[in-house]
Design an enzyme around this catalytic site. Structure first.
Site, PDB file in Angstrom:
ATOM      1  N   GLU A  49     -18.771  26.700 -43.972  1.00 35.00           N
ATOM      2  CA  GLU A  49     -17.553  25.873 -43.987  1.00 35.00           C
ATOM      3  C   GLU A  49     -17.453  25.841 -45.553  1.00 35.00           C
ATOM      4  OE1 GLU A  49     -17.216  21.975 -42.427  1.00 35.00           O
ATOM      5  OE2 GLU A  49     -17.415  22.808 -40.683  1.00 35.00           O
ATOM      6  N   ASP A  60     -13.065  12.095 -47.649  1.00 33.73           N
ATOM      7  CA  ASP A  60     -14.169  12.571 -48.334  1.00 33.73           C
ATOM      8  C   ASP A  60     -14.625  11.400 -49.183  1.00 33.73           C
ATOM      9  OD1 ASP A  60     -14.593  15.110 -47.399  1.00 33.73           O
ATOM     10  OD2 ASP A  60     -13.151  15.533 -48.580  1.00 33.73           O
ATOM     11  N   TYR A 174     -14.333  19.831 -33.578  1.00 31.83           N
ATOM     12  CA  TYR A 174     -15.152  19.341 -34.456  1.00 31.83           C
ATOM     13  C   TYR A 174     -15.277  17.744 -34.230  1.00 31.83           C
ATOM     14  CZ  TYR A 174     -16.648  18.308 -39.357  1.00 31.83           C
ATOM     15  OH  TYR A 174     -17.368  17.793 -40.636  1.00 31.83           O
TER      16      TYR A 174
END
Lengths: 265, 388
Positions: A49, A60, A174
């Site tokens: 990725e 994040d 995911y």
């Protein structure tokens, strides 16, 4: 056949699981990213990725925030990332998935982005701030060229949403292991296996788990329930620790990832 | 007007958030739709707005300013007289009541000028909710009075040192907190930004500003306004004033922060200088570079120092329902002085942007202008004492 599908088919034949490594494109610079991808391919990483650095990465934690900042300070742009992938494609067939925030894609132009990514040799895209309901155009364009759209399912997703996410995902689904942002954690939530079972019950597509995973033991344990394990921040921590010595940063990251890969074999 | 089912005003709005938040947004949407139809919720909110926040706020005829400017009759909607000193409490009271209904014991907020942080800390104290407020380090320095108030009210102020060190990154951190603690926490967004249903919900809570203006003008037998003027950062006080007049003939004027000047690159004029993009959960005009990286905004006023803007404003811009203009740091400072000297009212620096534009607005005698005096200026004394 898309490289991601092919990889999962091969892994399935060997009754194995996928190991997926995330790094931020251009952290600390483009040539380091190129070397890392080639090394990852050599030591058995199944999918890479490549993060597209963004000024406001709100999904994040500090590790990837800092990686994005280093990459941006180094002058990385989407154009440079596409050139990097083109150049990688002369040397490796490892599946490459882009991961970035929606504004990067939207600003570039959805059609132009997918065509550019596909032409450079990327195989799919993960966008952490894009839910399937907002992705009609992206999905439409991606389907025309077998470019994979990987959506995220979360511990708070209802069955109805999981069905939608599974239906709109191609390549793999995911699964976000925890409520939170990316970043290595010592311990993971206890209910991951149940959630994955629910998703696998609702869909036959591969399910890969990411967020918080930081040790080969965690990789090994999780690989019993899912089709692949994704590690990002823990790798970037290794890179960061050895900077500014770039060759050492690459070496350390590769040794670390090698141990992780063993977890799925 | 209402956004469509997916939360869009035209092409603006939507829900651009991590999947983990979708359950909470769904819950909030259901709870808010229920509250909108519920007489008991309305009664409860009205009670707090009246008895606690001090509504209705006066609509003051600014005789001296009117004489000074020599055109339209100017009315000031005195949101600065609300409890906590700005319009922000209208929204935090509404959202705190929703948090109670959703049984969330904790609230969080982002703040720039600190007015929304104070208003959130206030309802946290009032309703016994744990409260954390994210604030950029630069804003903590320039709005220290409000930091102290938040702490006194029992909130934790969490400094944000990343990126711009202002409102944009405070919002990033608040969203990261929410993603992590979504099961126990309600995020009280302070402006008409963020994913659906926030822009419409915050607007509805702030619409009390325009609704009161309407009946207050009627009560004094004044005509309805020709112009409505307000400053626009995220855009909550302006939408609150504009929205009830959507179908009227009143002209809407939103004043953005031009910082050092709109051509210098150091400004916060997202509507005038931005391109459409996605930040903090919705699609709207956004200050960004060619590669889609969000630019760092600049304004002397912390509350306007934000590179994005609410999606409904973007919609108003494109369909020309509102006109957007800009005022520099320097002009805002002059206007702050002007209002203080002519009317004895010290406005917040944010509000001063709107006041300054009155100098440029060509009005005629007999016309009526209503300006939203969104907040009071005590908090800005540290910034301006070296300048004025």
């Amino acid at each position: 056949m898309n490289r991601i599908d092919k990889r999962f088919r091969d892994i399935k034949e060997k009754k194995g699981k996928a190991f997926i490594a995330y790094i931020c494109a251009g952290d600390p610079d483009i040539s380091a990213t190129e070397k890392l991808v080639l090394e990852f391919d050599r030591i058995g990483v199944d999918i890479v990725e490549l993060g597209i650095p963004f000024s406001d990465p709100l999904a994040d934690g500090p590790t990837i925030q800092k990686a994005s900042q280093r990459a941006l300070e180094g002058g990385v742009t989407l154009g440079k990332i596409f050139s990097l992938i083109s150049s990688l494609r002369k040397k490796t067939d490892i599946p490459i998935v882009l991961m970035g925030y929606y504004n990067s894609v939207y600003n570039y132009g959805i059609v132009r982005f997918i065509k550019g990514a596909k032409a450079s040799g990327a195989d799919g895209i993960i966008i952490p701030d894009l839910i399937p309901e907002e992705a009609d155009e992206l999905i439409f364009v991606a389907r025309q060229c077998d470019f994979k759209t990987i959506f995220l399912a979360a511990p708070t997703s209802t069955r109805k949403r999981i069905k939608l996410i599974a239906q709109k995902s191609t390549g793999f689904i995911y699964y976000v292991s925890l409520a939170g942002v990316t970043g290595a954690r010592a311990a993971l939530p206890t209910h991951i296996s149940e959630h994955i079972r629910t998703i696998k019950h609702l869909s036959s597509k591969p399910v890969c788990v990411g967020f918080g995973i930081s040790t080969p033991e965690q990789v090994k344990r999780l690989s019993h329930y899912c089709d692949g394990v994704i590690v990002g921040s823990a790798i970037i921590n290794r890179i960061e620790k050895s900077l500014p010595d770039r060759p050492k940063a690459i070496r350390d990251a590769v040794i670390f990832v090698k141990n992780m890969v063993r977890g799925v074999r | 007007m209402r956004p469509d089912k997916r939360g869009y005003f035209g092409i603006f709005g939507g829900k651009y958030v991590p999947e983990i938040l979708m359950a909470a947004l769904g819950e909030l949407e259901i709870e808010y739709e229920k509250a909108k139809k519920s007489k008991s919720f309305k009664r409860e909110l009205d009670y707090y707005l009246k008895q606690y926040a001090g509504r209705p706020t006066p609509l003051y005829f600014a005789r001296n300013l009117t004489r000074f400017l020599g055109g339209a009759r100017i009315y000031l909607k005195r949101e600065d007289l609300c409890h906590t000193g700005a319009h922000k409490i209208n929204n935090t009271l509404g959202q705190a009541l929703l948090a109670l209904k959703m049984k969330k014991p904790r609230i969080i907020a982002e703040t720039g000028a600190g007015q929304h942080g104070v208003a959130t800390a206030t309802v946290g104290a009032l309703f016994g909710l744990e409260c954390d407020v994210y604030m950029g380090e630069e804003d903590i320095e320039r709005q220290s009075l409000n930091v102290f108030r938040m702490k006194l009210l029992g909130a934790r102020v969490i400094p944000v040192s990343t990126g711009s060190r202002t409102l944009k990154d405070a919002t990033n951190e608040a969203l990261r907190d929410w993603v992590t603690n979504v099961r126990t926490t309600h995020y009280i967004i302070g402006s008409v930004v963020g994913p659906h249903p926030y822009p419409a919900m915050v607007r509805d809570f702030q619409s009390v500003i325009g609704k009161e203006t309407k009946y207050q003008l009627k009560a004094i037998k004044e005509k309805q306004p020709d112009y409505l003027v307000a400053c626009v950062g995220g855009g909550s006080n302006s939408i609150g004033l504009f929205h009830p007049y959507f179908k009227s003939k009143a002209k809407f004027i939103g004043v953005e922060a031009a910082g050092h000047g709109i051509r210098t690159g150091k400004h916060a004029a997202a509507l005038l200088m931005g391109r459409v993009g996605v930040l903090h959960g919705s699609k709207s005009y956004l200050l960004q570079d060619g590669d889609g990286q969000v630019k760092i905004a600049h304004s002397i006023s912390a509350g306007l120092d934000y590179p994005g803007v609410g999606p409904e404003h973007s919609f108003y811009k494109d369909n020309k329902r509102a006109r957007y203009v800009s005022v520099t740091d320097k002009e805002a400072l002059e206007a702050m002085k002007l209002l203080s000297e002519t009317e004895g009212i010290i406005p917040a620096l944010e509000t001063a942007h709107a006041i300054s534009y009155l100098n440029k607005l060509r009005t005629k005698k007999g016309q009526v202008v209503v300006l939203c005096l969104s907040g009071r200026g005590d908090k800005d004394i540290d910034i301006i004492k070296g300048i004025i």
